[in-house]
Design a protein around this motif. Structure first.
Motif, PDB file in Angstrom:
ATOM      1  N   GLU A 197      87.214  19.049 112.917  1.00 23.72           N
ATOM      2  CA  GLU A 197      87.445  17.857 111.770  1.00 23.72           C
ATOM      3  C   GLU A 197      86.654  16.850 111.207  1.00 23.72           C
ATOM      4  OE1 GLU A 197      90.808  16.260 113.972  1.00 23.72           O
ATOM      5  OE2 GLU A 197      92.247  17.930 113.722  1.00 23.72           O
ATOM      6  N   HIS A 206      87.459  20.611 118.717  1.00 22.58           N
ATOM      7  CA  HIS A 206      88.650  20.326 117.569  1.00 22.58           C
ATOM      8  C   HIS A 206      88.196  19.101 116.801  1.00 22.58           C
ATOM      9  CE1 HIS A 206      92.150  22.656 119.793  1.00 22.58           C
ATOM     10  NE2 HIS A 206      91.412  23.468 119.068  1.00 22.58           N
ATOM     11  N   SER A 252      86.363  27.282 112.702  1.00 26.33           N
ATOM     12  CA  SER A 252      87.421  27.820 113.470  1.00 26.33           C
ATOM     13  C   SER A 252      87.454  29.211 113.703  1.00 26.33           C
ATOM     14  CB  SER A 252      88.519  27.565 112.749  1.00 26.33           C
ATOM     15  OG  SER A 252      88.868  27.920 111.451  1.00 26.33           O
ATOM     16  N   GLU A 291      89.140  19.813 123.290  1.00 29.57           N
ATOM     17  CA  GLU A 291      89.404  18.834 122.505  1.00 29.57           C
ATOM     18  C   GLU A 291      87.918  18.142 121.770  1.00 29.57           C
ATOM     19  OE1 GLU A 291      92.648  16.270 125.008  1.00 29.57           O
ATOM     20  OE2 GLU A 291      90.559  16.274 125.834  1.00 29.57           O
TER      21      GLU A 291
END
Length: 253
Positions: free
Chosen positions: A149, A145, A175, A142
């Motif tokens: 972003e 991620h 990524s 998490e």
């Protein structure tokens, strides 16, 4: 400059800066919260190498990061990296200085290592300093991620030789990089699998120009919680400041 609320409502803090991905991510989170007036980026620099410990970032690049972020750098130089007592003494001197300036919180970029968090809390509690961990409480994936972003950009500069090895040096953490990691490697390198240099993103007024040199291997001793010393071997790329900005996509071999 790091607090978007009225100055009287902000908590005066010091950020413990490594120059890498998690450090930059946590600093961005702290700044976006609007809770803190961050007066310094605190960094430990090896007297012999002139670089940050573990990440191996040269002082001039740490200073360039600091200048682009807009928060001054505070350097801690232990007399000897081999002496825990010297390190503790140097850090205690720094904490006392910050305390005299009204600092009440130290901010870190840890994700899930409870022993390290407890170590920080145990060392800072006697001074009345509270530990803040903006990345804490989520899974490592998490956090990754959220990092992807964030707009931050980092490049891998150090890896454990018996894990990711030389092939990961110079890769940008994106990524594709995360997808390529073996199952036994933490996405954020929280167990020391890799370390990074952050050079661009919303933290910075402008990208930090740098050059990656040839990859080399070095060994260093690590003291475990039970007091035993273990020797670790790392693959590293020498870092230097460049002008103009040079892409980090490829590393000279």
């Amino acid at each position: 400059m790091t607090c978007i609320k009225k100055p009287m409502t902000c908590i005066k803090a010091v950020f413990n800066w490594s120059g890498g991905k998690d450090s930059a991510h946590a600093l961005l989170k702290a700044m976006q919260s609007g809770k803190y007036e961050i007066i310094y980026l605190l960094t430990v620099v090896d007297r012999e190498t002139g670089c940050s410990t573990m990440h191996g970032i040269p002082l001039d690049l740490l200073e360039a990061q600091s200048e682009s972020i807009g928060i001054p750098l505070y350097i801690v130089n232990p007399q000897s990296n081999d002496s825990a007592a010297d390190y503790e003494r140097a850090m205690s001197d720094a904490v006392r200085y910050f305390k005299s300036l009204g600092v009440t919180h130290f901010i870190f970029g840890d994700i899930f290592l409870h022993d390290i968090k407890k170590y920080r809390e145990d060392r800072l509690e006697p001074y009345g300093i509270e530990v803040v961990e903006p990345l804490w409480g989520k899974s490592s994936m998490e956090v990754m991620h959220d990092y992807l972003e964030s707009g931050l950009r980092t490049v891998v500069v150090t890896t454990m030789a018996d894990s990711l090895g030389e092939k990961a040096i110079g890769k940008e953490v994106d990524s594709a990089f995360v997808a390529s990691l073996p199952d036994d490697v933490d996405p954020n390198g929280e167990n020391g699998e890799y370390h990074t240099f952050c050079f661009d993103g919303p933290l910075f007024r402008s990208p930090v120009p740098f050059r990656l040199g040839k990859v080399f291997t070095r060994s260093y001793d690590v003291r475990s919680d039970d007091g035993k010393m273990e020797t670790c071997e790392c693959c590293c790329a020498s870092l230097s400041r460049s002008d103009p900005f040079i892409s980090c996509a490829k590393v000279p071999r």
